[in-house]
Structure formats: C-alpha cells, structure tokens
Design a protein around this motif. Structure first.
Motif, PDB file in Angstrom:
ATOM      1  N   PRO A   1       0.820  -1.211   0.000  1.00  0.00           N
ATOM      2  CA  PRO A   1       0.000   0.000   0.000  1.00  0.00           C
ATOM      3  C   PRO A   1       0.856   1.264   0.000  1.00  0.00           C
ATOM      4  O   PRO A   1       1.990   1.265   0.478  1.00  0.00           O
TER       5      PRO A   1
ATOM      6  N   GLU B   1      -4.451   3.558 -11.824  1.00  0.00           N
ATOM      7  CA  GLU B   1      -5.362   3.454 -10.676  1.00  0.00           C
ATOM      8  C   GLU B   1      -4.891   4.344  -9.522  1.00  0.00           C
ATOM      9  O   GLU B   1      -5.677   5.044  -8.894  1.00  0.00           O
ATOM     10  N   THR B   2      -3.580   4.353  -9.260  1.00  0.00           N
ATOM     11  CA  THR B   2      -3.023   5.189  -8.193  1.00  0.00           C
ATOM     12  C   THR B   2      -3.179   6.668  -8.536  1.00  0.00           C
ATOM     13  O   THR B   2      -3.558   7.475  -7.678  1.00  0.00           O
TER      14      THR B   2
ATOM     15  N   TRP C   1      -6.722   7.645  -7.836  1.00  0.00           N
ATOM     16  CA  TRP C   1      -6.973   7.744  -6.394  1.00  0.00           C
ATOM     17  C   TRP C   1      -6.414   9.065  -5.865  1.00  0.00           C
ATOM     18  O   TRP C   1      -7.096   9.772  -5.126  1.00  0.00           O
TER      19      TRP C   1
ATOM     20  N   ARG D   1      -8.529  12.075  -6.704  1.00  0.00           N
ATOM     21  CA  ARG D   1      -9.813  12.160  -5.997  1.00  0.00           C
ATOM     22  C   ARG D   1      -9.669  12.668  -4.554  1.00  0.00           C
ATOM     23  O   ARG D   1     -10.670  12.929  -3.905  1.00  0.00           O
ATOM     24  N   GLN D   2      -8.458  12.780  -4.055  1.00  0.00           N
ATOM     25  CA  GLN D   2      -8.246  13.154  -2.663  1.00  0.00           C
ATOM     26  C   GLN D   2      -8.177  14.669  -2.518  1.00  0.00           C
ATOM     27  O   GLN D   2      -7.168  15.292  -2.834  1.00  0.00           O
TER      28      GLN D   2
ATOM     29  N   GLU E   1      -8.695   2.116   3.921  1.00  0.00           N
ATOM     30  CA  GLU E   1      -9.008   0.836   3.273  1.00  0.00           C
ATOM     31  C   GLU E   1      -8.900   0.887   1.753  1.00  0.00           C
ATOM     32  O   GLU E   1      -8.608  -0.108   1.109  1.00  0.00           O
ATOM     33  N   ASP E   2      -9.165   2.058   1.181  1.00  0.00           N
ATOM     34  CA  ASP E   2      -9.148   2.158  -0.276  1.00  0.00           C
ATOM     35  C   ASP E   2      -7.819   2.688  -0.813  1.00  0.00           C
ATOM     36  O   ASP E   2      -7.718   3.107  -1.959  1.00  0.00           O
TER      37      ASP E   2
ATOM     38  N   PRO F   1      -4.313   3.164  -2.523  1.00  0.00           N
ATOM     39  CA  PRO F   1      -3.790   2.507  -3.722  1.00  0.00           C
ATOM     40  C   PRO F   1      -2.657   1.547  -3.361  1.00  0.00           C
ATOM     41  O   PRO F   1      -2.042   1.662  -2.303  1.00  0.00           O
TER      42      PRO F   1
END
Length: 152
Positions: free
Chosen positions: A29, A56-57, A60, A63-64, A112-113, A115
C-alpha cells in the motif's frame, strides 16, 4: 530482457511490453510519510516524488481533496525520506520506501481504499520456465516475505 542481455527484469506492474510476460512478486500500500510528532501531517506541504505509479493510483490521488498540489518535486525516494525527516513536508510513498527510514519519519495508513503498488518481474515466455528464472524468482519471493515481515 528483449535484447537477450538479461533473463529477467524487475518492474512496476502492469508492464505491457510486447514479447514480455509479467508476474507479481508483491503488492504494497501507499502511505503518508511525515515528520514524527507532527500534530497535523495532512496540513504539511506535499513532496511529490516522480514515481512511475499506476493509472489506478493516479486516479486515487486525483480524488483526494486533502492532498495539496506537490509543492516540492524530487526524483529520488531517498531524497523524499530525507526531506520528510528534516520536517520539510509530507509525501505519499509505497510502504517499503519507509522500511529503513530514520525514527524522525513516521507513517500513516491512507485507509481501506489506499492505492497499491504492484512489483513484479518480466521475462520472455521462453525463459519463464527456465531453472535460472525459477530459482531467482524463488529467492526474490523469500526476500520480499522477509522485508514485509520486518516492515510490519
């Protein structure tokens, strides 16, 4: 590997190169690295390491809302850890980047989510079954298991 000068290469996966086959060694992670003892690590300037992360990372991270734009950009993970240790900011890095970090660098899970970085190997389909690649991959897997056990 494609030129025949190596039987195996280490890569961040997925690695899509015609003629090469990739396999996972481990997934780890991403975490927030920050100066130990800082009361609000997410308020620090962000140190942006130009790591080759997955799509994908990147999604993520985008989106933060809490992540400010990278105020400081560096090319090396060792420089990131050093800068964090000196209190110059925080950084989002793969967990194993902090395996040998000094005590003045702390780590916070991203949830939990969070990347994941997938590290693996690439080889040609012909070499995947060879004894040398099979033995080396076995050693790499054993070493990765030891590192993860030590990193907690």
């Amino acid at each position: 590997v494609l030129d025949g000068r190596a039987d195996l290469g280490i890569a961040t996966l997925p690695s899509r190169v015609a003629g090469l086959v990739g396999r996972d060694l481990f997934a780890e992670p991403y975490v927030l690295a920050y100066p130990a003892g800082h009361p609000c690590p997410r308020s620090l300037p962000m140190i942006d390491w130009h790591e080759n992360c997955s799509a994908e990372t990147k999604l993520w991270l985008a989106r933060q809302a809490w992540i400010p734009p990278g105020d400081i950009q560096v090319e090396d993970d060792g420089v990131v850890v050093s800068m964090v240790g000196y209190g110059l900011g925080a950084a989002i890095v793969p967990r194993l980047t902090l395996a040998d970090a000094p005590p003045k660098v702390a780590m916070e899970k991203l949830g939990e989510d969070a990347p994941m970085r997938h590290v693996g190997y690439v080889s040609t389909s012909e070499m995947l079954g060879s004894a040398v690649v099979r033995d080396l991959v076995g050693e790499l897997r054993a070493h990765c298991a030891e590192r993860f056990a030590a990193a907690g």
